[in-house]
Design a protein around this motif. Structure first.
Motif, PDB file in Angstrom:
ATOM      1  N   TYR A 172       0.837  -1.205   0.000  1.00 24.42           N
ATOM      2  CA  TYR A 172       0.000   0.000   0.000  1.00 24.42           C
ATOM      3  C   TYR A 172       0.869   1.252   0.000  1.00 24.42           C
ATOM      4  O   TYR A 172       0.664   2.164  -0.823  1.00 24.42           O
ATOM      5  N   TRP A 173       1.830   1.326   0.894  1.00 22.49           N
ATOM      6  CA  TRP A 173       2.643   2.546   1.017  1.00 22.49           C
ATOM      7  C   TRP A 173       3.642   2.707  -0.125  1.00 22.49           C
ATOM      8  O   TRP A 173       4.212   3.781  -0.305  1.00 22.49           O
ATOM      9  N   ASN A 174       3.831   1.654  -0.919  1.00 23.04           N
ATOM     10  CA  ASN A 174       4.604   1.761  -2.164  1.00 23.04           C
ATOM     11  C   ASN A 174       3.696   2.002  -3.360  1.00 23.04           C
ATOM     12  O   ASN A 174       4.143   1.927  -4.504  1.00 23.04           O
ATOM     13  N   ALA A 175       2.409   2.271  -3.108  1.00 23.07           N
ATOM     14  CA  ALA A 175       1.424   2.519  -4.172  1.00 23.07           C
ATOM     15  C   ALA A 175       1.352   1.360  -5.149  1.00 23.07           C
ATOM     16  O   ALA A 175       1.187   1.539  -6.349  1.00 23.07           O
ATOM     17  N   GLY A 176       1.509   0.138  -4.625  1.00 19.94           N
ATOM     18  CA  GLY A 176       1.294  -1.064  -5.419  1.00 19.94           C
ATOM     19  C   GLY A 176       2.382  -1.416  -6.392  1.00 19.94           C
ATOM     20  O   GLY A 176       2.154  -2.235  -7.292  1.00 19.94           O
ATOM     21  N   ALA A 177       3.576  -0.850  -6.254  1.00 15.53           N
ATOM     22  CA  ALA A 177       4.656  -1.143  -7.211  1.00 15.53           C
ATOM     23  C   ALA A 177       5.961  -1.387  -6.462  1.00 15.53           C
ATOM     24  O   ALA A 177       6.109  -1.049  -5.284  1.00 15.53           O
ATOM     25  N   GLN A 178       6.924  -2.013  -7.153  1.00 14.86           N
ATOM     26  CA  GLN A 178       8.260  -2.170  -6.598  1.00 14.86           C
ATOM     27  C   GLN A 178       8.973  -0.817  -6.645  1.00 14.86           C
ATOM     28  O   GLN A 178       8.959  -0.148  -7.676  1.00 14.86           O
ATOM     29  N   ARG A 179       9.583  -0.408  -5.547  1.00 15.92           N
ATOM     30  CA  ARG A 179      10.249   0.889  -5.482  1.00 15.92           C
ATOM     31  C   ARG A 179      11.689   0.724  -5.024  1.00 15.92           C
ATOM     32  O   ARG A 179      12.059  -0.275  -4.409  1.00 15.92           O
ATOM     33  N   GLU A 180      12.475   1.734  -5.287  1.00 18.95           N
ATOM     34  CA  GLU A 180      13.862   1.804  -4.815  1.00 18.95           C
ATOM     35  C   GLU A 180      14.015   3.045  -3.961  1.00 18.95           C
ATOM     36  O   GLU A 180      13.402   4.086  -4.239  1.00 18.95           O
ATOM     37  N   GLY A 181      14.844   2.936  -2.914  1.00 15.50           N
ATOM     38  CA  GLY A 181      15.093   4.089  -2.069  1.00 15.50           C
ATOM     39  C   GLY A 181      15.656   3.687  -0.720  1.00 15.50           C
ATOM     40  O   GLY A 181      15.816   2.498  -0.426  1.00 15.50           O
ATOM     41  N   PRO A 182      15.961   4.666   0.115  1.00 11.10           N
ATOM     42  CA  PRO A 182      16.561   4.380   1.424  1.00 11.10           C
ATOM     43  C   PRO A 182      15.579   3.702   2.374  1.00 11.10           C
ATOM     44  O   PRO A 182      14.371   3.966   2.335  1.00 11.10           O
ATOM     45  N   VAL A 183      16.090   2.819   3.228  1.00 10.97           N
ATOM     46  CA  VAL A 183      15.262   2.107   4.196  1.00 10.97           C
ATOM     47  C   VAL A 183      15.050   2.983   5.426  1.00 10.97           C
ATOM     48  O   VAL A 183      15.995   3.565   5.962  1.00 10.97           O
ATOM     49  N   VAL A 184      13.798   3.078   5.858  1.00 10.10           N
ATOM     50  CA  VAL A 184      13.455   3.853   7.055  1.00 10.10           C
ATOM     51  C   VAL A 184      12.672   2.945   8.002  1.00 10.10           C
ATOM     52  O   VAL A 184      11.985   2.016   7.571  1.00 10.10           O
ATOM     53  N   ARG A 185      12.750   3.238   9.297  1.00 11.78           N
ATOM     54  CA  ARG A 185      12.071   2.414  10.290  1.00 11.78           C
ATOM     55  C   ARG A 185      11.010   3.167  11.080  1.00 11.78           C
ATOM     56  O   ARG A 185      10.157   2.555  11.700  1.00 11.78           O
ATOM     57  N   THR A 186      11.074   4.477  11.087  1.00 15.65           N
ATOM     58  CA  THR A 186      10.123   5.266  11.864  1.00 15.65           C
ATOM     59  C   THR A 186       9.543   6.377  11.007  1.00 15.65           C
ATOM     60  O   THR A 186      10.112   6.732   9.956  1.00 15.65           O
ATOM     61  N   ALA A 187       8.423   6.937  11.466  1.00 14.58           N
ATOM     62  CA  ALA A 187       7.829   8.058  10.742  1.00 14.58           C
ATOM     63  C   ALA A 187       8.785   9.241  10.683  1.00 14.58           C
ATOM     64  O   ALA A 187       8.844   9.955   9.676  1.00 14.58           O
ATOM     65  N   HIS A 188       9.549   9.452  11.759  1.00 18.51           N
ATOM     66  CA  HIS A 188      10.507  10.556  11.772  1.00 18.51           C
ATOM     67  C   HIS A 188      11.590  10.348  10.711  1.00 18.51           C
ATOM     68  O   HIS A 188      11.982  11.300  10.019  1.00 18.51           O
ATOM     69  N   GLU A 189      12.045   9.118  10.538  1.00 14.61           N
ATOM     70  CA  GLU A 189      13.049   8.841   9.509  1.00 14.61           C
ATOM     71  C   GLU A 189      12.489   9.075   8.111  1.00 14.61           C
ATOM     72  O   GLU A 189      13.221   9.481   7.204  1.00 14.61           O
ATOM     73  N   CYS A 190      11.189   8.810   7.922  1.00 14.97           N
ATOM     74  CA  CYS A 190      10.556   9.104   6.627  1.00 14.97           C
ATOM     75  C   CYS A 190      10.685  10.588   6.303  1.00 14.97           C
ATOM     76  O   CYS A 190      11.069  10.976   5.188  1.00 14.97           O
ATOM     77  N   LEU A 191      10.347  11.432   7.273  1.00 17.41           N
ATOM     78  CA  LEU A 191      10.419  12.878   7.066  1.00 17.41           C
ATOM     79  C   LEU A 191      11.847  13.310   6.757  1.00 17.41           C
ATOM     80  O   LEU A 191      12.089  14.133   5.859  1.00 17.41           O
ATOM     81  N   GLN A 192      12.810  12.757   7.498  1.00 16.80           N
ATOM     82  CA  GLN A 192      14.208  13.151   7.293  1.00 16.80           C
ATOM     83  C   GLN A 192      14.735  12.704   5.933  1.00 16.80           C
ATOM     84  O   GLN A 192      15.535  13.409   5.302  1.00 16.80           O
ATOM     85  N   ALA A 193      14.281  11.534   5.459  1.00 23.12           N
ATOM     86  CA  ALA A 193      14.721  11.054   4.142  1.00 23.12           C
ATOM     87  C   ALA A 193      14.273  12.005   3.036  1.00 23.12           C
ATOM     88  O   ALA A 193      14.997  12.246   2.065  1.00 23.12           O
ATOM     89  N   VAL A 194      13.072  12.560   3.182  1.00 20.51           N
ATOM     90  CA  VAL A 194      12.583  13.527   2.199  1.00 20.51           C
ATOM     91  C   VAL A 194      13.314  14.850   2.346  1.00 20.51           C
ATOM     92  O   VAL A 194      13.769  15.457   1.365  1.00 20.51           O
ATOM     93  N   LEU A 195      13.450  15.299   3.567  1.00 14.69           N
ATOM     94  CA  LEU A 195      14.034  16.616   3.819  1.00 14.69           C
ATOM     95  C   LEU A 195      15.497  16.693   3.389  1.00 14.69           C
ATOM     96  O   LEU A 195      15.933  17.672   2.764  1.00 14.69           O
ATOM     97  N   TRP A 196      16.281  15.652   3.661  1.00 16.28           N
ATOM     98  CA  TRP A 196      17.712  15.700   3.394  1.00 16.28           C
ATOM     99  C   TRP A 196      18.079  15.215   1.997  1.00 16.28           C
ATOM    100  O   TRP A 196      19.035  15.713   1.403  1.00 16.28           O
ATOM    101  N   ASN A 197      17.327  14.234   1.481  1.00 12.82           N
ATOM    102  CA  ASN A 197      17.755  13.577   0.244  1.00 12.82           C
ATOM    103  C   ASN A 197      16.789  13.721  -0.914  1.00 12.82           C
ATOM    104  O   ASN A 197      17.053  13.204  -1.994  1.00 12.82           O
ATOM    105  N   GLY A 198      15.653  14.401  -0.701  1.00  5.92           N
ATOM    106  CA  GLY A 198      14.690  14.538  -1.782  1.00  5.92           C
ATOM    107  C   GLY A 198      13.969  13.252  -2.124  1.00  5.92           C
ATOM    108  O   GLY A 198      13.345  13.152  -3.187  1.00  5.92           O
ATOM    109  N   THR A 199      14.074  12.238  -1.228  1.00  5.41           N
ATOM    110  CA  THR A 199      13.288  11.023  -1.399  1.00  5.41           C
ATOM    111  C   THR A 199      11.807  11.389  -1.300  1.00  5.41           C
ATOM    112  O   THR A 199      11.461  12.426  -0.741  1.00  5.41           O
ATOM    113  N   ILE A 200      10.943  10.541  -1.824  1.00  3.87           N
ATOM    114  CA  ILE A 200       9.504  10.790  -1.681  1.00  3.87           C
ATOM    115  C   ILE A 200       8.845   9.571  -1.036  1.00  3.87           C
ATOM    116  O   ILE A 200       9.457   8.510  -0.899  1.00  3.87           O
TER     117      ILE A 200
END
Length: 279
Positions: A198-226
């Protein structure tokens, strides 16, 4: 006498009909009839008079009905006291922190109950239900709900989480295909596959591994991940969420193990539903 047999008897006595009583007890009629016969054999007295139209109480049955109700009430009160002494462990995701009203209502209803709150990483959306780490989870679906009872509290629209200077940040809405070439934050190996999909919108994705909601925010803020986020979330400066027009909403749910009869869970459910309706 077994409490289970007494509960069956009270149900039949109240319904005055084996079929209706069986439906109310979520069982079939033959085992219910055998259970009542066993109770009558244990007591050495006929409790019910059976007829084509239903059943009526014998004198012995009328006497037992009052006693059985008293015994069942006492057993439930004793169980509630034991459960209260053991407390309640609630699992939450970081995004379900808006619980001040729920906590106040629960304290008022159950002033003597100790509540423990457990917040887990994003690998397990049930936050430890199956392993017994929590009694109940306030979380988000979808996930593997085998053996778990789920009550939907509300459905929140979702969007893509972007840095504020992202080229797509000024759009009113986007579609998942608009993000096909982007790196998405990923949940760790071992994550519930239905939840991850669900959180990958139904597709295989590539990107950094995160474990917490806070890490999700930081991955976007620092690296432009979505990645995806409910649009109900408050975001820190520098981040925006753009609605995804072709994604189903994220369902906020309360979940507990299907075989758990803890009365505190039912009480929490009623209070949680009231809070969700109020919000």
């Amino acid at each position: 006498m077994e409490l289970r047999l007494l509960r069956y008897f009270v149900t039949v006595a109240e319904e005055r009909h084996f079929g209706r009583a069986a439906t109310r007890l979520h069982m079939t009629q033959p085992p219910l009839s055998r259970a009542i016969q066993r109770l009558e054999a244990d007591l050495g007295a006929a409790l019910l008079q059976r007829s084509a139209s239903g059943v009526t109480l014998t004198a012995a049955g009328a006497t037992l009905l009052d006693e059985a109700r008293t015994l069942l009430d006492q057993a439930e009160q004793a169980r509630a006291r034991v459960v209260a002494a053991n407390g309640l462990t609630i699992g939450t995701l970081a995004d379900t922190a808006e619980q001040a009203g729920l906590a106040a209502a629960f304290r008022e209803r159950h002033p003597g109950v100790a509540v423990r709150v457990r917040e887990a990483d994003l690998t397990d959306p049930t936050i430890g239900l199956r392993s017994g780490l929590v009694d109940v989870a306030l979380t988000r679906a979808p996930f593997d709900d085998t053996g778990i009872r789920v009550h939907v509290l509300r459905a929140d629209p979702v969007g893509v989480l972007l840095r504020a200077d992202d080229p797509l940040a000024d759009y009113d809405s986007l579609r998942v295909d608009d993000l096909a070439d982007r790196r998405w934050f990923q949940f760790p190996d071992g994550t519930d596959p239905i939840w991850r999909a669900y959180w990958n919108a139904g597709a295989q994705r590539e990107g950094p591994v995160v474990r917490t909601a806070h890490e999700c925010l930081q991955a976007v803020l620092w690296n432009g991940t979505i990645g995806m986020t409910p649009l109900t979330h408050a975001l820190p400066a520098g981040l925006v969420a753009i609605r995804l027009a072709d994604m189903p909403p994220s369902r906020m749910v309360m979940a507990w193990n299907d075989d758990d009869g803890n009365p505190l869970i039912r009480s929490l459910l009623r209070l949680t539903v009231k809070e969700a309706q109020r919000g």
